[in-house]
Motif scaffolding. Structure first.
Motif, PDB file in Angstrom:
ATOM      1  N   UNK A  36       3.606 -10.072  -1.829  1.00 29.35           N
ATOM      2  CA  UNK A  36       4.467 -11.286  -1.766  1.00 29.35           C
ATOM      3  C   UNK A  36       3.867 -12.551  -0.254  1.00 29.35           C
ATOM      4  N   UNK A  37       4.041 -13.808  -0.183  1.00 30.63           N
ATOM      5  CA  UNK A  37       3.276 -13.803   0.240  1.00 30.63           C
ATOM      6  C   UNK A  37       4.352 -15.000   1.592  1.00 30.63           C
ATOM      7  N   UNK A  38       3.454 -15.199   2.578  1.00 30.29           N
ATOM      8  CA  UNK A  38       4.337 -16.222   4.352  1.00 30.29           C
ATOM      9  C   UNK A  38       3.297 -16.992   4.715  1.00 30.29           C
ATOM     10  N   UNK A  39       2.971 -18.773   4.904  1.00 30.12           N
ATOM     11  CA  UNK A  39       2.102 -19.386   5.163  1.00 30.12           C
ATOM     12  C   UNK A  39       0.867 -19.428   4.402  1.00 30.12           C
ATOM     13  N   UNK A  40       0.743 -18.118   3.457  1.00 27.66           N
ATOM     14  CA  UNK A  40      -0.172 -18.261   2.118  1.00 27.66           C
ATOM     15  C   UNK A  40      -0.523 -16.859   2.964  1.00 27.66           C
ATOM     16  N   UNK A  41      -0.281 -16.275   3.536  1.00 31.30           N
ATOM     17  CA  UNK A  41      -0.701 -14.810   4.202  1.00 31.30           C
ATOM     18  C   UNK A  41       0.027 -14.013   3.230  1.00 31.30           C
ATOM     19  N   UNK A  42      -0.630 -12.490   3.234  1.00 33.22           N
ATOM     20  CA  UNK A  42      -0.224 -11.668   2.907  1.00 33.22           C
ATOM     21  C   UNK A  42       0.968 -10.758   3.516  1.00 33.22           C
ATOM     22  N   UNK A  43       2.251 -10.719   3.150  1.00 30.35           N
ATOM     23  CA  UNK A  43       3.207 -10.688   4.288  1.00 30.35           C
ATOM     24  C   UNK A  43       3.968  -9.092   3.682  1.00 30.35           C
ATOM     25  N   UNK A  44       4.293  -8.973   2.014  1.00 31.48           N
ATOM     26  CA  UNK A  44       5.128  -7.184   1.508  1.00 31.48           C
ATOM     27  C   UNK A  44       4.372  -6.704   0.361  1.00 31.48           C
ATOM     28  N   UNK A  45       4.416  -5.401   0.228  1.00 30.02           N
ATOM     29  CA  UNK A  45       3.780  -5.507  -1.707  1.00 30.02           C
ATOM     30  C   UNK A  45       4.576  -4.188  -2.055  1.00 30.02           C
ATOM     31  N   UNK A  64      -1.622  -9.807   8.001  1.00 23.63           N
ATOM     32  CA  UNK A  64      -2.786 -10.280   6.732  1.00 23.63           C
ATOM     33  C   UNK A  64      -3.638  -9.294   6.071  1.00 23.63           C
ATOM     34  N   UNK A  65      -3.107  -7.741   7.070  1.00 25.96           N
ATOM     35  CA  UNK A  65      -3.700  -6.708   7.260  1.00 25.96           C
ATOM     36  C   UNK A  65      -3.163  -5.658   6.942  1.00 25.96           C
ATOM     37  N   UNK A  66      -2.865  -4.656   6.506  1.00 25.59           N
ATOM     38  CA  UNK A  66      -1.806  -3.629   5.898  1.00 25.59           C
ATOM     39  C   UNK A  66      -2.057  -2.781   6.504  1.00 25.59           C
ATOM     40  N   UNK A  67      -0.327  -2.900   7.926  1.00 27.97           N
ATOM     41  CA  UNK A  67      -0.213  -2.274   8.899  1.00 27.97           C
ATOM     42  C   UNK A  67       0.845  -1.072   8.438  1.00 27.97           C
ATOM     43  N   UNK A  68       1.539  -0.721   7.427  1.00 23.98           N
ATOM     44  CA  UNK A  68       2.429  -0.371   7.335  1.00 23.98           C
ATOM     45  C   UNK A  68       3.147   0.326   6.456  1.00 23.98           C
ATOM     46  N   UNK A  69       3.256   1.357   4.967  1.00 25.85           N
ATOM     47  CA  UNK A  69       3.791   1.092   3.839  1.00 25.85           C
ATOM     48  C   UNK A  69       3.890   2.937   4.011  1.00 25.85           C
ATOM     49  N   UNK A  70       5.320   2.973   2.956  1.00 26.67           N
ATOM     50  CA  UNK A  70       6.614   4.281   2.702  1.00 26.67           C
ATOM     51  C   UNK A  70       6.354   4.300   1.521  1.00 26.67           C
ATOM     52  N   UNK A  71       6.722   5.771   0.683  1.00 23.13           N
ATOM     53  CA  UNK A  71       7.047   6.292  -0.662  1.00 23.13           C
ATOM     54  C   UNK A  71       8.216   6.830  -0.664  1.00 23.13           C
ATOM     55  N   UNK A  72       9.099   6.427  -1.467  1.00 25.69           N
ATOM     56  CA  UNK A  72      10.421   6.385  -2.170  1.00 25.69           C
ATOM     57  C   UNK A  72      10.471   7.438  -3.445  1.00 25.69           C
ATOM     58  N   UNK A  73      10.721   8.604  -3.103  1.00 27.77           N
ATOM     59  CA  UNK A  73       9.597   9.207  -4.655  1.00 27.77           C
ATOM     60  C   UNK A  73      11.162   9.169  -5.647  1.00 27.77           C
ATOM     61  N   UNK A  74      12.681   9.968  -4.788  1.00 26.80           N
ATOM     62  CA  UNK A  74      13.289   9.771  -5.473  1.00 26.80           C
ATOM     63  C   UNK A  74      14.143   8.388  -5.260  1.00 26.80           C
ATOM     64  N   UNK A  75      13.979   7.825  -5.020  1.00 25.84           N
ATOM     65  CA  UNK A  75      15.018   6.113  -5.587  1.00 25.84           C
ATOM     66  C   UNK A  75      16.295   6.804  -4.751  1.00 25.84           C
ATOM     67  N   UNK A  76      16.513   7.350  -3.179  1.00 26.47           N
ATOM     68  CA  UNK A  76      17.726   7.490  -2.655  1.00 26.47           C
ATOM     69  C   UNK A  76      17.675   6.249  -1.512  1.00 26.47           C
ATOM     70  N   UNK A  77      16.826   5.497  -0.831  1.00 23.30           N
ATOM     71  CA  UNK A  77      16.218   4.366   0.053  1.00 23.30           C
ATOM     72  C   UNK A  77      15.675   4.796   1.151  1.00 23.30           C
ATOM     73  N   UNK A  78      15.632   6.503   1.156  1.00 24.19           N
ATOM     74  CA  UNK A  78      14.660   7.628   2.311  1.00 24.19           C
ATOM     75  C   UNK A  78      12.765   7.395   2.126  1.00 24.19           C
TER      76      UNK A  78
END
Length: 294
Positions: free
Chosen positions: A183-192, A211-225
């Protein structure tokens, strides 16, 4: 482009420009810069209003009607006889098809508008012209589709609005399912969002800053956490953490300059880190020590 009006000065031209804009005709003023230090004094007809060829007839009709309404016939003095010094007599109506001829050419008609009216018309005409110009230049939304492997199927789709990307959907493993959305905002990468195990669920979510990655999370079981999260600076990972079902950190790895320097572990699962390990430049453990209980 054709000339539809020769103005006495810029304010006069902007007045006509605003008049045409209200009727849906975009016009352009040329020659205003020639006024220079002369202020609003005439500059020999150098300031002119032009429109596209397809709007010439309508524009001239609008200006004719405006001039006729602005100067009633009973207020116009009789035209003087041609005494040989009136150069307008030597100009034929059809000499120049692009030259607009005012209704009363032989003698200028005093303007019914004062300086305040001219200033107001200049401001209003400028605002209307800017809005119409911006609307005319605003690109329509469109979609770009790409087939990278040439199999006739779309591998990536980019959605644009106002000339800038809004969203990019990608099928990375070519199974016909979208497994990454940017997803982009004003032409810059916002989220992925990413589906890295290609099971149909996008468990990975990243956020960007400048426009640079600042954080990343993984929810493997799909419980929202999320069970995993990391933090990055200038798109380079700084810290990685793994959590248990209670949200307690059970492993933390720290990086400097993209290189792993140490980590901490909760080996007995009580929610408290109990061991720390340090690493050399090639990722081999150099020391291990127990951590004191808090």
């Amino acid at each position: 482009m054709q000339i539809v009006y020769h103005a006495a000065h810029s304010a006069d031209a902007q007045l006509v420009r605003g008049l045409l804009a209200r009727e849906g005709i975009q016009s352009f003023v040329f020659g205003g810069a020639l006024e220079g230090g002369a202020g609003l004094l005439p500059v020999g007809g150098s300031v002119r209003v032009e429109v596209a060829d397809e709007h010439v007839a309508k524009a001239r009709a609008i200006i004719d009607e405006w001039q006729a309404a602005a100067v009633p016939a009973d207020e116009v003095e009789d035209e003087p006889a041609d005494d040989g010094f009136n150069d307008t007599a030597a100009v034929k109506p059809d000499d120049d098809p692009n030259l607009y001829k005012p209704l009363h050419r032989s003698k200028p008609v005093p303007s019914r508008f004062g300086v305040p009216s001219l200033v107001l018309a200049l401001v209003v005409g400028g605002v209307i012209g800017a809005v119409l110009t911006a609307a005319a230049k605003r690109p329509e939304p469109f979609t770009g589709r790409f087939d990278f492997d040439g199999d006739g199927k779309t591998d990536e789709t980019v959605f644009y609005s106002n000339g800038l990307p809004e969203r990019m959907e990608t099928d990375r493993n070519r199974d016909g399912k979208i497994d990454q959305i940017v997803y982009y905002e004003d032409g810059l990468t916002s989220t992925i969002e990413r589906d890295d195990d290609f099971d149909g669920y996008r468990e990975g979510k990243g956020a960007y800053r400048h426009n640079q990655l600042s954080s990343y999370t993984m929810d493997y079981d799909g419980d929202g956490e999320p069970e995993y999260r990391d933090r990055a600076l200038f798109d380079v990972v700084q810290v990685q953490e793994w959590q248990d079902k209670q949200g307690r950190v059970i492993k933390r790895m720290r990086y400097v300059g993209g290189r792993l320097v140490d980590d901490q572990l909760d080996r007995d699962g009580d929610g408290v880190m109990d061991i720390e390990r340090r690493y050399d430049p090639i990722g081999e453990i150099t020391t291990t020590r127990p951590l004191p209980r808090p």
